[in-house]
Write a protein that holds these residues in place. Structure first.
Motif, short mmCIF file in Angstrom:
data_model
loop_
_atom_site.label_atom_id
_atom_site.label_comp_id
_atom_site.label_asym_id
_atom_site.label_seq_id
_atom_site.Cartn_x
_atom_site.Cartn_y
_atom_site.Cartn_z
N GLN A 1 7.12 4.92 -6.00
CA GLN A 1 5.93 5.76 -6.09
C GLN A 1 5.03 5.30 -7.23
OE1 GLN A 1 5.09 8.25 -3.98
NE2 GLN A 1 3.21 8.78 -5.09
N ARG A 25 1.57 12.15 -7.69
CA ARG A 25 0.24 11.72 -8.08
C ARG A 25 0.18 11.62 -9.61
NH1 ARG A 25 -4.78 11.52 -5.75
NH2 ARG A 25 -3.93 12.39 -3.81
N THR A 76 2.13 2.55 -4.79
CA THR A 76 1.18 3.48 -4.18
C THR A 76 -0.06 3.58 -5.07
OG1 THR A 76 2.03 5.46 -5.29
CG2 THR A 76 3.09 4.84 -3.23
N GLU A 77 -1.15 3.99 -4.43
CA GLU A 77 -2.38 4.18 -5.20
C GLU A 77 -2.39 5.52 -5.94
OE1 GLU A 77 -5.67 3.83 -2.60
OE2 GLU A 77 -5.37 1.70 -2.17
N GLN A 78 -1.58 6.47 -5.49
CA GLN A 78 -1.58 7.79 -6.10
C GLN A 78 -0.89 7.80 -7.46
OE1 GLN A 78 -0.63 7.24 -2.94
NE2 GLN A 78 -2.46 8.07 -1.90
#
Length: 264
Positions: free
Chosen positions: A75, A120, A79-81
């Motif tokens: 994660q 996020r 990922t971009e988050q």
């Protein structure tokens, strides 16, 4: 002579034309160089970070035994988050008496670890908006695996129902990874139930001692106010005076009677 000049000029023109065509051909066929791509975010090794950042050895051991550290690593870097972690100190686990984590199944322990992460990246300034969006889902998923946030003058408070704590320090707050230290283990309702522990009772307010005013009547031991003593004959001083005058009157009468009997 004139013929030779014509040939020379014609040859020069042909050479110039050929040179122009070759130059254009090279320009057209030349490859176009694309600009270099911007460097991506630096790879973050969460195991190394938690090993040296603070007293997080107990939490890191849980992450490694459940392999949740791999989920967090993916994660964070793939990922971009990004990811936001809430990491309890070792003392938070040692002070945890009830409920105990030793009775949890492997799946429950994995969900407990995932409950300490948001899918996020959030900076400290973002938590002010999260307080309006609460409850916020964690990587464990589900409504019973959500956290409530409140921002109190810059201090971030977390509430899982069973656990109420705050962010005590920022270990890392650079995109795409944010790691915040918390003082308690976050306990989800999905594992420990909705029979939440009672809120601690507020401390009673101190009672101020009120001294009686100077002109107020003093109270006796039963709490009833005493009436001020009246200056009448019932007072000890008045009774003493009346007794003294009575004795003197009797004494004068006795002496006067004696003198009369003596002369008669």
């Amino acid at each position: 002579m004139g013929y030779s000049m014509v040939v020379i000029v014609t040859s020069l023109l042909l050479v110039l034309q050929l040179s122009t065509v070759v130059a254009k051909g090279k320009a057209i066929g030349a490859p176009i160089m694309a600009p270099a791509p911007a460097p991506g975010p630096e790879y973050t090794n969460l195991t190394d970070l938690l090993s040296v950042a603070g007293p997080f050895h107990t939490f890191l051991n849980y992450l490694e035994s459940t392999k949740v550290i791999e989920t967090f690593q993916t994660q964070a870097n793939n990922t971009e988050q990004g990811i936001t972690l809430f990491v309890p100190k070792d003392s938070a686990f040692s002070s945890l008496k009830k409920p105990s984590l030793s009775n949890l199944t492997s799946d429950q322990l994995k969900s407990l670890c995932l409950f300490h992460a948001l899918p996020r990246y959030y900076s400290l300034a973002d938590f002010k908006n999260l307080s309006d969006m609460s409850p916020v889902s964690t990587l464990a998923g589900g409504n019973l695996y959500s956290l409530n946030f409140t921002d109190d003058s810059g201090t971030v408070h977390l509430n899982s129902g069973w656990s109420r704590t705050k962010v005590s320090s920022a270990v890392r707050a650079t995109y795409p990874v944010a790691v915040y230290q918390v003082d308690k283990v976050l306990l989800p309702e999905a594992i420990f139930g909705t029979d939440l522990p009672p809120m601690p009772a507020p401390a009673p307010a101190p009672v101020k001692d009120i001294a009686p005013t100077a002109d107020s009547p003093a109270a006796d031991q039963t709490g009833n106010a005493k009436a001020p003593a009246s200056r009448d004959s019932s007072s000890p001083s008045a009774s003493h005076k009346m007794m003294s005058w009575g004795i003197l009157n009797h004494l004068f009468l006795a002496i006067g009677g004696g003198f009369l009997m003596f002369f008669l």
